[in-house]
Design an enzyme around this catalytic site. Structure first.
Site, PDB file in Angstrom:
ATOM      1  N   TYR A 360     -11.596  -9.436  -5.289  1.00  0.00           N
ATOM      2  CA  TYR A 360     -12.486  -8.961  -4.233  1.00  0.00           C
ATOM      3  C   TYR A 360     -13.623  -9.952  -3.970  1.00  0.00           C
ATOM      4  O   TYR A 360     -13.886 -10.332  -2.821  1.00  0.00           O
ATOM      5  CB  TYR A 360     -13.062  -7.604  -4.629  1.00  0.00           C
ATOM      6  CG  TYR A 360     -13.932  -6.960  -3.573  1.00  0.00           C
ATOM      7  CD1 TYR A 360     -13.366  -6.173  -2.572  1.00  0.00           C
ATOM      8  CD2 TYR A 360     -15.312  -7.137  -3.565  1.00  0.00           C
ATOM      9  CE1 TYR A 360     -14.156  -5.584  -1.594  1.00  0.00           C
ATOM     10  CE2 TYR A 360     -16.112  -6.555  -2.604  1.00  0.00           C
ATOM     11  CZ  TYR A 360     -15.530  -5.781  -1.611  1.00  0.00           C
ATOM     12  OH  TYR A 360     -16.316  -5.212  -0.652  1.00  0.00           O
ATOM     13  N   SER A 383      -2.947  -4.705  -6.810  1.00  0.00           N
ATOM     14  CA  SER A 383      -2.801  -3.638  -7.787  1.00  0.00           C
ATOM     15  C   SER A 383      -1.470  -2.923  -7.617  1.00  0.00           C
ATOM     16  O   SER A 383      -0.768  -2.627  -8.600  1.00  0.00           O
ATOM     17  CB  SER A 383      -3.952  -2.645  -7.658  1.00  0.00           C
ATOM     18  OG  SER A 383      -3.838  -1.604  -8.598  1.00  0.00           O
ATOM     19  N   HIS A 387       1.627  -2.861 -10.421  1.00  0.00           N
ATOM     20  CA  HIS A 387       2.125  -1.594 -10.949  1.00  0.00           C
ATOM     21  C   HIS A 387       3.623  -1.428 -10.665  1.00  0.00           C
ATOM     22  O   HIS A 387       4.370  -0.958 -11.532  1.00  0.00           O
ATOM     23  CB  HIS A 387       1.349  -0.421 -10.343  1.00  0.00           C
ATOM     24  CG  HIS A 387       0.023  -0.171 -10.989  1.00  0.00           C
ATOM     25  ND1 HIS A 387      -1.099  -0.893 -10.662  1.00  0.00           N
ATOM     26  CD2 HIS A 387      -0.361   0.702 -11.955  1.00  0.00           C
ATOM     27  CE1 HIS A 387      -2.121  -0.453 -11.383  1.00  0.00           C
ATOM     28  NE2 HIS A 387      -1.697   0.510 -12.183  1.00  0.00           N
TER      29      HIS A 387
END
Length: 471
Positions: A360, A383, A387
């Site tokens: 970020y 993310s 995952h």
């Protein structure tokens, strides 16, 4: 009678003072965690000596009683289930068999971890060679630019090779789902650790001026080694340390980890395997599947809470205590969240800090300056991909439910806000239960569909085409 009333009031006042002190101490954590160091830049992560949230809460007798009640409820559930199994089947199913089968190849697991550890140390060797030569070359030299490009290419090649080889080996050696998820999580942990080390130290070396500074800015190997094991993904040359190691507390933490593993195994065997093991062998209607998914919300919450307590509280605190790592804020009071945006920030502070600092923050300051939306979407995308990568190679199929929940639904609900705390908190909890129910049910359905409905085609298409739809 008057004295008894006075004691009750005094204890109530004492409890109120403890709670007020605790919440006042932690209410500004999001401000204290990060401070501004450069004008126009986002704040940086700051470490400080502090306990985990539950560590402080469980020092209060009244809160500790809730912990004891939870243990008693688990014990009662085990007793009831064991009695039921003994009466109806003559044997018990408490999850231990699932654990033993889950770690059947633990020797391969340990060998792969040792190989990953020594391979990760190669990053430090590469960095040391690069930095030593950089400080000998002229800053404007053509060779320094060429050397930087070569080392960047070698670094990217190393990361790609590292991920590919160990992922390939867990498939070749046919590791179980439990062993696979352990290896895959460790792969990502080491990749995130090494990236944090390189990303933090490369700018310092590039800004080094040999004629004005005495010491070369190359961290000692001991600092890199310490960073590999401590429970944080943000690299610093120094961290707050505790004065001693409480070995009794370490033992307590790892006993709790084992207890949570047993309970997760028990819930999996009792609620998930029992429901789906015959999928593909007998007919399941859509109505029946929907009812099972909705009913698995409770099992999903139990798995979520036990995983959280085992990993983010007990496991992290155990390692932090052994390594005398002082900052134990591995999570915040996510259970009080009234919005999903706050839940994402407080559920797993360790991973959130890495995503904030190296994804970020870099996107916002260097790639798309000032654009928070693109930076936020990038974080959600990274993310979701990670995952899905972990689950995809754990179960050996791609069923992108989690990717949709993260990058689709997760992004959408992160913008929602509730003006009412009770409604907001209840909505977050219901969403967690529903999301976990959908997730674990979908993967269980696909797993047993592939187990009970095998097909001849084992190519790439079979990896991506859902079997549960056609089975």
């Amino acid at each position: 009678m008057v004295s008894e009333i006075a004691n009750v009031l005094e204890n109530s006042d004492d409890l109120e003072r403890q709670l007020r002190h605790l919440f006042n101490k932690n209410s500004n954590d999001e401000i204290q965690d990060k401070v501004h160091t450069k004008k126009g830049h986002l704040p940086d992560k700051v470490f400080m000596a502090r306990n985990s949230f539950l560590t402080d809460l469980l020092e209060i007798n009244h809160i500790q009683t809730i912990y004891h009640i939870f243990i008693a409820l688990l014990f009662g559930l085990f007793v009831n289930s064991t009695t039921y199994d003994m009466i109806h089947t003559g044997q018990t199913k408490m999850g231990f068999d699932l654990i033993i089968r889950g770690f059947a190849n633990i020797h391969i697991l340990l060998f792969m971890w040792i190989c990953m550890f020594f391979t990760s140390c190669f990053i430090y060797v590469m960095f040391h060679i690069w930095a030593s030569l950089i400080m000998q070359l002229h800053p404007q030299s053509f060779y320094i630019k060429l050397w930087n490009k070569i080392c960047l290419g070698l670094y990217l090649m190393h990361v790609a090779t590292f991920v590919y080889l160990f992922t390939y080996n867990l498939v070749i050696y046919k590791l179980t789902a439990v062993e696979s998820v352990a290896i895959l999580c460790e792969i990502m942990r080491i990749v995130m650790k090494t990236h944090a080390f390189v990303r933090t130290n490369v700018p310092i070396v590039l800004q080094y001026k040999p004629h004005t500074e005495a010491d070369a800015p190359i961290p000692e190997f001991s600092k890199f080694l310490y960073f590999l094991f401590i429970p944080t993904l943000i690299y610093k040359n120094s961290y707050p340390r505790t004065k001693s190691i409480r070995w009794g507390y370490v033992c307590k933490c790892f006993i709790e980890v084992f207890g949570c593993i047993v309970y997760i195994s028990f819930v999996t065997e009792r609620f998930l395997i029992q429901e789906f093991r015959e999928f593909g062998l007998k007919s399941f209607g859509w109505k029946e599947i929907i009812l099972i998914i909705l009913g698995n919300g409770l099992a999903g919450i139990l798995v979520l809470l036990n995983t959280f307590y085992a990993v983010l509280h007990s496991w992290m605190n155990g390692f932090a205590e052994m390594l005398r790592f002082g900052d134990r804020m591995f999570y915040k009071d996510w259970w009080t969240s009234t919005t999903y945006s706050r839940y994402y920030r407080t559920w797993n502070v360790i991973v959130h800090d890495w995503l904030y600092t190296y994804i970020y923050k870099d996107m916002y300051e260097n790639v798309v300056p000032g654009n928070k939306l693109i930076a936020k979407l990038t974080v959600f995308f990274v993310s979701a991909v990670v995952h899905e990568y972990i689950l995809g190679f754990t179960f050996r199929f791609c069923f992108p439910i989690l990717f949709i929940e993260f990058f689709g639904i997760g992004v959408a609900i992160s913008f929602l806000k509730s003006g009412h705390k009770v409604i907001g908190n209840a909505a977050v909890w219901y969403g967690l239960g529903l999301g976990m129910g959908i997730g674990i049910s979908a993967y269980a359905l696909e797993y047993y569909a592939r187990l009970n409905c095998p097909v001849e085609d084992s190519g790439l298409a079979a990896y991506f085409i859902p079997r549960s739809i056609f089975c």
